[in-house]
Design an enzyme around this catalytic site. Structure first.
Site, PDB file in Angstrom:
ATOM      1  N   HIS A  33       6.329 -24.803 -24.901  1.00 29.03           N
ATOM      2  CA  HIS A  33       4.971 -25.096 -24.433  1.00 29.03           C
ATOM      3  C   HIS A  33       4.928 -25.355 -22.932  1.00 29.03           C
ATOM      4  O   HIS A  33       5.916 -25.744 -22.321  1.00 29.03           O
ATOM      5  CB  HIS A  33       4.372 -26.293 -25.189  1.00 29.03           C
ATOM      6  CG  HIS A  33       5.090 -27.598 -24.991  1.00 29.03           C
ATOM      7  ND1 HIS A  33       6.094 -28.039 -25.816  1.00 29.03           N
ATOM      8  CD2 HIS A  33       4.929 -28.584 -24.057  1.00 29.03           C
ATOM      9  CE1 HIS A  33       6.514 -29.234 -25.410  1.00 29.03           C
ATOM     10  NE2 HIS A  33       5.839 -29.577 -24.342  1.00 29.03           N
ATOM     11  N   GLU A  69      -2.345 -34.904 -27.865  1.00 29.32           N
ATOM     12  CA  GLU A  69      -2.168 -33.505 -27.508  1.00 29.32           C
ATOM     13  C   GLU A  69      -3.065 -32.608 -28.367  1.00 29.32           C
ATOM     14  O   GLU A  69      -3.398 -32.940 -29.504  1.00 29.32           O
ATOM     15  CB  GLU A  69      -0.715 -33.062 -27.705  1.00 29.32           C
ATOM     16  CG  GLU A  69      -0.313 -32.995 -29.183  1.00 29.32           C
ATOM     17  CD  GLU A  69       0.998 -32.276 -29.448  1.00 29.32           C
ATOM     18  OE1 GLU A  69       1.752 -31.981 -28.503  1.00 29.32           O
ATOM     19  OE2 GLU A  69       1.276 -32.013 -30.631  1.00 29.32           O
ATOM     20  N   GLN A  80      -0.084 -26.886 -24.265  1.00 26.34           N
ATOM     21  CA  GLN A  80      -0.241 -28.262 -24.752  1.00 26.34           C
ATOM     22  C   GLN A  80      -1.185 -28.993 -23.798  1.00 26.34           C
ATOM     23  O   GLN A  80      -0.806 -29.325 -22.678  1.00 26.34           O
ATOM     24  CB  GLN A  80       1.119 -28.975 -24.781  1.00 26.34           C
ATOM     25  CG  GLN A  80       1.060 -30.414 -25.288  1.00 26.34           C
ATOM     26  CD  GLN A  80       2.364 -31.167 -25.057  1.00 26.34           C
ATOM     27  OE1 GLN A  80       2.925 -31.129 -23.965  1.00 26.34           O
ATOM     28  NE2 GLN A  80       2.862 -31.832 -26.079  1.00 26.34           N
ATOM     29  N   HIS A 105       4.534 -30.751 -17.478  1.00 29.78           N
ATOM     30  CA  HIS A 105       5.930 -30.427 -17.799  1.00 29.78           C
ATOM     31  C   HIS A 105       6.018 -29.099 -18.529  1.00 29.78           C
ATOM     32  O   HIS A 105       5.002 -28.531 -18.936  1.00 29.78           O
ATOM     33  CB  HIS A 105       6.589 -31.550 -18.619  1.00 29.78           C
ATOM     34  CG  HIS A 105       6.052 -31.745 -20.010  1.00 29.78           C
ATOM     35  ND1 HIS A 105       5.067 -32.667 -20.329  1.00 29.78           N
ATOM     36  CD2 HIS A 105       6.376 -31.153 -21.183  1.00 29.78           C
ATOM     37  CE1 HIS A 105       4.829 -32.636 -21.634  1.00 29.78           C
ATOM     38  NE2 HIS A 105       5.602 -31.715 -22.172  1.00 29.78           N
ATOM     39  N   GLU A 155      11.208 -30.680 -20.918  1.00 27.32           N
ATOM     40  CA  GLU A 155      11.376 -31.223 -22.265  1.00 27.32           C
ATOM     41  C   GLU A 155      12.170 -30.212 -23.094  1.00 27.32           C
ATOM     42  O   GLU A 155      11.803 -29.041 -23.167  1.00 27.32           O
ATOM     43  CB  GLU A 155       9.990 -31.454 -22.907  1.00 27.32           C
ATOM     44  CG  GLU A 155      10.053 -32.039 -24.311  1.00 27.32           C
ATOM     45  CD  GLU A 155       8.669 -32.264 -24.923  1.00 27.32           C
ATOM     46  OE1 GLU A 155       7.639 -31.983 -24.249  1.00 27.32           O
ATOM     47  OE2 GLU A 155       8.616 -32.699 -26.078  1.00 27.32           O
TER      48      GLU A 155
HETATM   49  C1  MC0 Z   1       6.695 -37.892 -11.828  1.00 29.60           C
HETATM   50  N1  MC0 Z   1       7.262 -37.039 -10.950  1.00 29.60           N
HETATM   51  C2  MC0 Z   1       7.130 -35.788 -11.412  1.00 29.60           C
HETATM   52  C3  MC0 Z   1       6.431 -35.909 -12.640  1.00 29.60           C
HETATM   53  N2  MC0 Z   1       6.186 -37.232 -12.866  1.00 29.60           N
HETATM   54  N3  MC0 Z   1       7.539 -34.619 -10.918  1.00 29.60           N
HETATM   55  C4  MC0 Z   1       7.242 -33.511 -11.637  1.00 29.60           C
HETATM   56  N4  MC0 Z   1       6.558 -33.543 -12.829  1.00 29.60           N
HETATM   57  C5  MC0 Z   1       6.153 -34.716 -13.341  1.00 29.60           C
HETATM   58  N5  MC0 Z   1       5.487 -34.730 -14.490  1.00 29.60           N
HETATM   59  C6  MC0 Z   1       7.927 -37.391  -9.709  1.00 29.60           C
HETATM   60  C7  MC0 Z   1       7.051 -38.270  -8.814  1.00 29.60           C
HETATM   61  O1  MC0 Z   1       6.225 -37.485  -8.005  1.00 29.60           O
HETATM   62  C8  MC0 Z   1       8.076 -39.028  -8.036  1.00 29.60           C
HETATM   63  O2  MC0 Z   1       8.513 -38.255  -6.953  1.00 29.60           O
HETATM   64  C9  MC0 Z   1       9.227 -39.206  -9.010  1.00 29.60           C
HETATM   65  O3  MC0 Z   1       9.065 -38.173 -10.001  1.00 29.60           O
HETATM   66  C10 MC0 Z   1       9.210 -40.543  -9.716  1.00 29.60           C
HETATM   67  O4  MC0 Z   1       7.914 -40.725 -10.189  1.00 29.60           O
HETATM   68  P1  MC0 Z   1       7.324 -42.144 -10.520  1.00 29.60           P
HETATM   69  O5  MC0 Z   1       5.849 -42.052 -10.465  1.00 29.60           O
HETATM   70  O6  MC0 Z   1       7.989 -43.194  -9.724  1.00 29.60           O
HETATM   71  O7  MC0 Z   1       7.863 -42.374 -11.962  1.00 29.60           O
HETATM   72  P2  MC0 Z   1       7.114 -42.551 -13.292  1.00 29.60           P
HETATM   73  O8  MC0 Z   1       7.203 -43.993 -13.641  1.00 29.60           O
HETATM   74  O9  MC0 Z   1       5.755 -41.955 -13.295  1.00 29.60           O
HETATM   75  O10 MC0 Z   1       7.990 -41.697 -14.273  1.00 29.60           O
HETATM   76  C11 MC0 Z   1       8.103 -40.300 -14.133  1.00 29.60           C
HETATM   77  C12 MC0 Z   1       8.947 -39.812 -15.296  1.00 29.60           C
HETATM   78  C13 MC0 Z   1       8.175 -40.198 -16.575  1.00 29.60           C
HETATM   79  C14 MC0 Z   1       9.133 -38.316 -15.161  1.00 29.60           C
HETATM   80  C15 MC0 Z   1      10.298 -40.521 -15.223  1.00 29.60           C
HETATM   81  O11 MC0 Z   1       6.939 -39.507 -16.596  1.00 29.60           O
HETATM   82  C16 MC0 Z   1       8.912 -39.902 -17.856  1.00 29.60           C
HETATM   83  O12 MC0 Z   1       9.783 -40.671 -18.241  1.00 29.60           O
HETATM   84  N6  MC0 Z   1       8.539 -38.798 -18.548  1.00 29.60           N
HETATM   85  C17 MC0 Z   1       9.117 -38.428 -19.844  1.00 29.60           C
HETATM   86  C18 MC0 Z   1       8.182 -38.744 -20.986  1.00 29.60           C
HETATM   87  C19 MC0 Z   1       6.828 -38.083 -20.844  1.00 29.60           C
HETATM   88  O13 MC0 Z   1       6.516 -37.434 -19.864  1.00 29.60           O
HETATM   89  N7  MC0 Z   1       5.947 -38.288 -21.881  1.00 29.60           N
HETATM   90  C20 MC0 Z   1       4.634 -37.704 -21.907  1.00 29.60           C
HETATM   91  C21 MC0 Z   1       4.653 -36.406 -22.653  1.00 29.60           C
HETATM   92  P3  MC0 Z   1       8.683 -38.850  -5.493  1.00 29.60           P
HETATM   93  O14 MC0 Z   1       9.073 -37.674  -4.638  1.00 29.60           O
HETATM   94  O15 MC0 Z   1       7.370 -39.449  -5.138  1.00 29.60           O
HETATM   95  O16 MC0 Z   1       9.778 -39.869  -5.634  1.00 29.60           O
HETATM   96  S1  MC0 Z   1       5.108 -36.653 -24.327  1.00 29.60           S
HETATM   97  C22 MC0 Z   1       5.077 -35.126 -25.044  1.00 29.60           C
HETATM   98  O17 MC0 Z   1       4.780 -34.164 -24.432  1.00 29.60           O
HETATM   99  C23 MC0 Z   1       5.426 -35.141 -26.529  1.00 29.60           C
HETATM  100  C24 MC0 Z   1       4.210 -35.585 -27.271  1.00 29.60           C
HETATM  101  C25 MC0 Z   1       5.814 -33.766 -27.081  1.00 29.60           C
HETATM  102  O18 MC0 Z   1       5.640 -32.723 -26.427  1.00 29.60           O
HETATM  103  O19 MC0 Z   1       6.316 -33.745 -28.198  1.00 29.60           O
END
Ligand code: MC0
Length: 159
Positions: A33, A69, A80, A105, A155
């Site tokens: 996705h 979603e 998605q 993502h 992912e």
């Molecule tokens: C943050 N950053 C990204 C980003 N989110 N870069 C690309 N794509 C993204 N989606 C970048 C920021 O710009 C920043 O860069 C750095 O990563 C750290 O960001 P932050 O704002 O300090 O950190 P957080 O607290 O927002 O965490 C970001 C992180 C988090 C990726 C670690 O979103 C995460 O753990 N994601 C995994 C879980 C997830 O996304 N769940 C939702 C979908 P700079 O350069 O400023 O340092 S669940 C899903 O989809 C399930 C239902 C499924 O499909 O089955």
């Protein structure tokens, strides 16, 4: 021994690939996705239906991630549409920082999420899940840190 990853015609990339990785079968089998984060899920669903005739194949709230979603099937993959269900959701934070909807993502299908995750970890790249965990629609998933994945949150999805 480490070898340098370089495609024909490309300059030296500087990316190092372990010999084990170079010799293994491809871990990513299909695109599962493309996740698009939106502030208004209903409006996003309407946009895809009215513009492209795409309809919702599956809808689910995933409490652990604080998201809802709507999956729209495109061939064997999905769009998605993803919206936060609470203010502390990482998707809410991402939408606020970005200021609007966009690609959040990419989900790649893998045959074995644990095996793929271990291969990524073994190469020293940061992951966001130490072990595979439940995703939506009964999948098993794990996320790779965007800062170690060319700026794209990845992912790994095992169906
Ligand atoms: C943050 N950053 C990204 C980003 N989110 N870069 C690309 N794509 C993204 N989606 C970048 C920021 O710009 C920043 O860069 C750095 O990563 C750290 O960001 P932050 O704002 O300090 O950190 P957080 O607290 O927002 O965490 C970001 C992180 C988090 C990726 C670690 O979103 C995460 O753990 N994601 C995994 C879980 C997830 O996304 N769940 C939702 C979908 P700079 O350069 O400023 O340092 S669940 C899903 O989809 C399930 C239902 C499924 O499909 O089955």
């Amino acid at each position: 021994m480490a070898i340098t990853a370089r495609r024909p015609g490309e300059e030296e990339s500087g990316v190092q690939m372990s010999e084990a990785a170079a010799n293994q079968k491809p871990l990513l089998t299909e695109i599962d996705h493309i996740a698009i984060a939106v502030p208004d899920l209903g409006a996003a669903i309407d946009y895809y239906r009215e513009t492209f005739g795409a309809v919702v194949d599956h809808r689910e709230v995933v409490e652990s991630d604080g998201v809802e979603e709507a999956l729209l099937k495109v061939a064997e993959s999905y769009v998605q549409l993803l919206t936060p269900t609470r203010d502390d959701s990482t998707v809410a934070k991402w939408l606020n920082t970005r200021g609007g909807p966009g690609i959040h993502h990419v989900g790649y299908r893998v045959a074995d999420c644990g095996e793929a995750l271990e291969a990524v970890k073994a190469q020293g790249f940061r992951v966001l899940d130490d072990a595979p965990r439940p995703g939506s629609r009964g999948t098993t998933v794990a996320f790779i840190h965007p800062k170690d994945a060319l700026g794209t949150l990845i992912e790994l999805v095992q169906e």
